[in-house]
Write a protein that holds these residues in place. Structure first.
Motif, mmCIF file in Angstrom:
data_model
loop_
_atom_site.group_PDB
_atom_site.id
_atom_site.type_symbol
_atom_site.label_atom_id
_atom_site.label_comp_id
_atom_site.label_asym_id
_atom_site.label_seq_id
_atom_site.Cartn_x
_atom_site.Cartn_y
_atom_site.Cartn_z
ATOM 1 N N ASN A 130 0.764 -1.101 0.019
ATOM 2 C CA ASN A 130 -0.166 0.038 0.003
ATOM 3 C C ASN A 130 0.936 1.156 0.012
ATOM 4 O O ASN A 130 0.533 2.372 0.425
ATOM 5 N N TYR A 131 2.030 1.246 -0.657
ATOM 6 C CA TYR A 131 2.717 2.339 -0.850
ATOM 7 C C TYR A 131 2.077 3.287 -1.867
ATOM 8 O O TYR A 131 1.566 2.834 -2.757
ATOM 9 N N CYS A 179 9.106 10.853 -3.296
ATOM 10 C CA CYS A 179 10.110 11.857 -2.452
ATOM 11 C C CYS A 179 10.708 11.219 -1.398
ATOM 12 O O CYS A 179 11.981 11.547 -1.235
ATOM 13 N N HIS A 180 10.535 9.742 -0.877
ATOM 14 C CA HIS A 180 11.540 9.123 -0.430
ATOM 15 C C HIS A 180 12.904 8.736 -1.326
ATOM 16 O O HIS A 180 13.891 8.896 -0.632
ATOM 17 N N ALA A 181 12.626 8.634 -2.511
ATOM 18 C CA ALA A 181 13.640 8.553 -3.432
ATOM 19 C C ALA A 181 14.623 9.675 -3.547
ATOM 20 O O ALA A 181 15.947 9.422 -3.642
ATOM 21 N N LEU A 225 19.607 12.450 -2.630
ATOM 22 C CA LEU A 225 20.112 13.880 -2.262
ATOM 23 C C LEU A 225 20.922 13.609 -0.942
ATOM 24 O O LEU A 225 22.382 14.173 -1.074
ATOM 25 N N ALA A 226 20.433 12.978 0.037
ATOM 26 C CA ALA A 226 21.434 12.697 1.251
ATOM 27 C C ALA A 226 22.616 11.940 0.803
ATOM 28 O O ALA A 226 23.740 12.377 1.472
#
Length: 246
Positions: A90-91, A98-100, A105-106
């Protein structure tokens, strides 16, 4: 006498040439008969090209027909992972994007600062951009296919072929029933898996499938003829030709 003998010789040579040409024609017919028999072999959906050519003959065809097993397995595994994320876990798409982006970026930020601190020089991060030509080619091909589909739907709606019209209505009705049982993502994933399995199996058992489908099509035509004689032929139709003439 000499002229008479010459005319006789000419007639004899013409007959001999005619016999040779007729024999050569019969030989050509005998030679061409196997090819004509091969052309009469039933292929499903009236197919005349190999399966690889039907799918375009390029890299997509290689993927669907498992010419490169690593790439095909990777594509099918990626589609399975997406289906598991969105359907079973249920993603949501926005959350995943956004998480990717946060993770990428981090990682790039830490890598850039760590390499600058250690080597005293910033790392070379490649620039990513979307090329214009593949996007335009894809958009052009998509536009052509959409216009072709709309043209086919228009011809069917005009009522030129009742058989195709009824087949399309039956297909859409079956598709609506399947769509009510599962959502779009699951339906898309099922179609994607079928594209990676059915063509390969058909290519492997081509002769058996074509022979069976020929028997099925003969039976369907018989049943349609009975339905046409008992139902369709009894449907009253207006005198369209008379109106046009008037």
């Amino acid at each position: 006498m000499a002229d008479h003998e010459e005319s006789l010789l000419e007639k004899i040579t013409e007959k001999l040439h005619g016999h040779d040409s007729s024999s050569s024609d019969s030989d050509d017919e005998k030679k061409s008969s196997p090819s004509s028999l091969q052309s009469k072999v039933y292929r499903i959906f009236g197919r005349e090209k190999p399966i690889h050519k039907v799918f375009g003959g390029g890299k997509p065809a290689d993927v669907f027909l498992w010419r490169n097993k690593k790439i095909s397995a990777g594509v099918l595994g990626g589609a399975t992972a997406i289906w598991v994320l969105f359907e079973l876990l249920n993603y949501h798409l926005l959350t995943l994007v956004c998480h990717a982006l946060i993770l990428s970026l981090a990682v790039l930020f830490l890598w850039s600062n760590a390499s600058t601190f250690i080597k005293k020089s910033s790392p070379r991060i490649p620039e990513v951009h979307i090329p214009e030509d593949p996007v335009l080619q894809f958009a052009s091909a998509l536009r052509i296919e959409i216009n072709r589909a709309l043209k086919v739907l228009r011809e069917i709606a005009l009522g030129k072929d009742l058989k195709i019209f009824l087949s399309l209505i039956a297909g859409l009705w079956i598709l609506s029933i399947v769509g009510s049982c599962c959502n779009f993502l699951t339906l898309f994933y099922i179609a994607f898996v079928m594209l990676h399995t059915v063509p390969v199996l058909y290519e492997k058992y081509e002769d058996q499938v074509d022979a069976f489908s020929e028997k099925v099509m003969i039976e369907i035509k018989k049943q349609y003829a009975v339905f046409d004689a008992k139902v369709l032929s009894k449907i009253p139709r207006g005198p369209l030709k008379d109106k046009k003439k008037a």
